[in-house]
Design a protein around this motif. Structure first.
Motif, PDB file in Angstrom:
ATOM      1  N   VAL A 219       0.728   4.080  -2.808  1.00 20.37           N
ATOM      2  CA  VAL A 219       0.219   5.401  -2.459  1.00 20.37           C
ATOM      3  C   VAL A 219       1.340   6.438  -2.436  1.00 20.37           C
ATOM      4  N   ASN A 220       2.428   6.102  -1.758  1.00 20.11           N
ATOM      5  CA  ASN A 220       3.480   7.103  -1.525  1.00 20.11           C
ATOM      6  C   ASN A 220       4.746   6.858  -2.330  1.00 20.11           C
TER       7      ASN A 220
ATOM      8  N   ARG B 161       0.824  -1.221   0.000  1.00 17.29           N
ATOM      9  CA  ARG B 161       0.000   0.000   0.000  1.00 17.29           C
ATOM     10  C   ARG B 161       0.850   1.259   0.000  1.00 17.29           C
ATOM     11  N   ASP B 162       1.830   1.278   0.898  1.00 16.09           N
ATOM     12  CA  ASP B 162       2.698   2.464   0.984  1.00 16.09           C
ATOM     13  C   ASP B 162       3.406   2.716  -0.340  1.00 16.09           C
TER      14      ASP B 162
END
Ligand SMILES: *[C@@H]1O[C@H](CO)[C@@H](O)[C@H](O)[C@H]1NC(C)=O
Ligand SMILES: *[C@@H]1O[C@H](CO)[C@@H](O)[C@H](O)[C@H]1NC(C)=O
Ligand SMILES: *[C@@H]1O[C@H](CO)[C@@H](O)[C@H](O)[C@H]1NC(C)=O
Ligand SMILES: *[C@@H]1O[C@H](CO)[C@@H](O)[C@H](O)[C@H]1NC(C)=O
Ligand SMILES: *[C@@H]1O[C@H](CO)[C@@H](O)[C@H](O)[C@H]1NC(C)=O
Ligand SMILES: *[C@@H]1O[C@H](CO)[C@@H](O)[C@H](O)[C@H]1NC(C)=O
Ligand SMILES: *[C@@H]1O[C@H](CO)[C@@H](O)[C@H](O)[C@H]1NC(C)=O
Ligand SMILES: *[C@@H]1O[C@H](CO)[C@@H](O)[C@H](O)[C@H]1NC(C)=O
Length: 566
Positions: free
Chosen positions: A500-501, A496-497
């Motif tokens: 997303v980032n 996820r990180d």
């Protein structure tokens, strides 16, 4: 989650090791009604998904020539149109020949929960596959394909002529392929480079500049090919359950089984640790469980067990037993508890539960009636043999090859068939991209490997990562094929990180999983474990967010399987 009743989603059955679906999407007919366009026009389909038929050139060197129609599917982001929206993430479920349509039709909503609401979850049937047209098929009718028989249970040591027999059958399949391809030359277009180019077109049709992608097993070959061809078009690439692409394009299939015996060992250890309540095949030591399995295997070799169920009938013989065990390594959390039950029953002469693990309904030929477009399995052979370097091994050559594989793992007798399948493949020019697998990507690649993956050993992830500066290998300490085969909130957070980032994990991180493989009773409907122990462990030490992730992962495992061989 697959096509017609009981086949699991994007599991390509047929060549190797089939798997069963539990709640297949029923909406295959939609594809006949959609128009093909170079723009993405989405129409509601299946449950809460949208479908589109996307036009690409069959031959990128002849862009105004014939076209292909790619079946696409998505679960759209609820945040589309807001400033939180982050565009599409494309997925590929592996194979080669796996259907992305079936993946998203079956598991799209769960994947969307896993990745978060900012993204559209998008997939597609690669050219030649599933609902995309034209199709990779070398049988003119489904009845002929069925009568020739599924090589799903081609296991070399099942008979004394096993290797020579599988080789002889491959000569016929190769000749059928040549015949079919003479009528309509297509197969050369069904290669991974072209599918990578199709993905770039999809990115552009979304009015995006760069690709965001999560590929599993063969999907890592596709992702690495994209990264090498278009390194400056990479926004995010997660390559999970990593295949050594060089080995794949050399048609070697020779370094997949480095950790397969470890995967088998996780069954013995897990069964022992689970105890007799959770593992019906329990014995008082892992070694004793292994011995019991050996005895059972020898007994079945001499005396196959007949089985009848309400949808089919057949034998649990040596080949089926070995293929079923090998298939269970892909999804141990769902399949080990079922396997243990099946083996325990088989000891007492009841083969039903084990047989049902790879059950397919009896083929019912509705001769004369046009059948809706259904995914077919020839695509796996077509893509892998077209991609790979030409090989013309004799039985004697293969004898040497198999002995090498068997030194790597006892499961070589199940795996060898993928190389053998290409020994009589028609001559092709092989002008497509086959390496080198290097690139300075515009964002670094996140590779993921499990410590005991049965067919994509972690060593391949480390090898592939070397070609792409800045990329990082994340290790998940589990068995199973690809990270989502086992529940790890740690891995999920890194994924996820990253999406997303753009954050990379530090080098050398090893993510634990939240529960052992035997952690609950097999659920009554056979989709997996209900996981009381997972729930308990989480309640003790993790955050609410982790518990939510764990629930999503559990649902995902019930719905998602990476197709065999990978
Ligand atoms: C939609 O979901 C329901 C319940 O989950 C299921 O019974 C039905 O078959 C699904 N329909 C399709 C088209 O997949
Ligand atoms: C693709 O098109 C080019 C240019 O027309 C042609 O030379 C080539 O043979 C075509 N490839 C295949 C596989 O048909
Ligand atoms: C299995 O078959 C291979 C290939 O023919 C052979 O080399 C090997 O000895 C066989 N193994 C056993 C246990 O029969
Ligand atoms: C199979 O048979 C059992 C008992 O005879 C019955 O309960 C079950 O509903 C049947 N299943 C199907 C799919 O027909
Ligand atoms: C065999 O096992 C199945 C469950 O997998 C059960 O339904 C069936 O009754 C058993 N048959 C016998 C003869 O015990
Ligand atoms: C990547 O960049 C490095 C440093 O500029 C360069 O040495 C290398 O050749 C590049 N690799 C590729 C595949 O372009
Ligand atoms: C991304 O970065 C933000 C801000 O640093 C942080 O709060 C968040 O946890 C990170 N990860 C995700 C998945 O948003
Ligand atoms: C199977 O059982 C599990 C646990 O009991 C449940 O969560 C799941 O929804 C069931 N799946 C189907 C397809 O009925």
């Amino acid at each position: 989650m697959l096509h017609h009743k009981t086949l699991i989603g994007f599991i390509s059955l047929g060549i190797a090791l089939p798997t069963l679906a539990q709640d297949p999407p029923q909406d295959g007919g939609i594809w006949d009604q959609l128009e093909t366009s170079t723009e993405l026009k989405w129409t509601d389909c299946y449950n809460n998904s949208q479908c589109s038929r996307f036009q690409v050139p069959l031959n990128y060197s002849n862009p105004d020539g014939e076209t292909a129609s790619i079946a696409m599917i998505r679960v759209p982001s609820p945040l589309a149109g807001t400033d939180q929206y982050r565009g599409p993430i494309l997925l590929n479920p592996g194979g080669p020949g796996g259907s992305g349509v079936e993946l998203v039709a079956g598991a799209g909503e769960v994947l969307s929960q896993l990745l978060g609401p900012r993204f559209d979850v998008v997939s597609f049937d690669p050219r030649g596959v599933g609902f995309s047209t034209p199709r990779a098929s070398f049988f003119p009718t489904e009845a002929q394909r069925q009568l020739w028989g599924s090589p799903a249970f081609d296991v070399i040591n099942a008979t004394s002529d096993g290797l020579a027999r599988i080789w002889a059958r491959a000569q016929i399949t190769g000749a059928l392929a040549a015949q079919q391809d003479q009528k309509t030359p297509l197969f050369e277009h069904f290669n991974t480079e072209n599918t990578a180019r199709d993905m770039l077109r999809m990115v552009e049709a979304h009015e995006e500049e760069k690709l965001q992608y999560w590929g599993f097993s063969y999907g890592t070959v596709l992702g690495a090919t994209f990264a090498s061809l278009f390194p400056d078009r990479v926004e995010r690439l997660v390559l999970d359950g990593v295949v050594d692409s060089e080995n794949y394009f050399a048609t070697l299939w020779s370094n997949n089984l480095l950790d397969s015996d470890k995967a088998m060992q996780t069954f013995f250890d897990g069964c022992f640790e689970g105890g007799p309540d959770l593992c019906p095949f329990y014995e008082p030591s892992p070694k004793a469980i292994e011995r019991k399995l050996d005895e059972l295997t020898r007994s079945i070799f001499l005396r196959p067990v007949p089985v009848m169920t309400n949808i089919s009938y057949g034998l649990v013989d040596y080949a089926r037993l070995r293929a079923t065990i090998a298939q269970s390594f892909y999804s141990p959390y769902s399949d080990f508890p079922r396997l243990a039950r099946g083996l325990a029953d088989l000891v007492h002469g009841n083969g039903t539960a084990l047989y049902q693990m790879l059950e397919m309904p009896v083929f019912d030929c509705s001769c004369g009636t046009p059948v809706p477009l259904q995914p077919i399995t020839d695509a796996r052979i077509v893509i892998s043999c077209t991609d790979g370097q030409e090989i013309r091994d004799t039985v004697d050559d293969l004898e040497i090859y198999v002995r090498k594989l068997l030194r790597q793992s006892q499961w070589g007798e199940v795996w060898a068939t993928f190389r053998i399948a290409c020994t009589a493949w028609p001559n092709q020019a092989k002008r497509h991209f086959r390496g080198p697998f290097v690139g300075n990507t515009s964002h670094p690649i996140l590779w993921i490997g499990n410590t005991a993956d049965p067919v994509t050993p972690i060593a391949s992830a480390h090898k592939m990562a070397q070609g792409y500066p800045g990329s990082v290998v994340l290790t998940q300490d589990s068995s199973g094929h690809s990270s989502i085969a086992a529940p790890s909130t740690c891995t999920t957070r890194y994924v996820r990180d990253y999406f997303v980032n753009g954050t990379m994990p530090a080098e050398g991180i090893v993510c634990p999983v939240i529960a052992p493989v035997f952690s609950g009773q097999p659920s009554s409907n056979g989709t997996g474990v209900d996981g009381p122990r997972i729930a308990r462990e989480l309640a003790n030490k993790e955050t609410e967010d982790d518990q939510e992730i764990a629930r999503v992962l559990q649902r995902l495992r019930e719905k998602f399987r990476v197709p065999s061989p990978f």
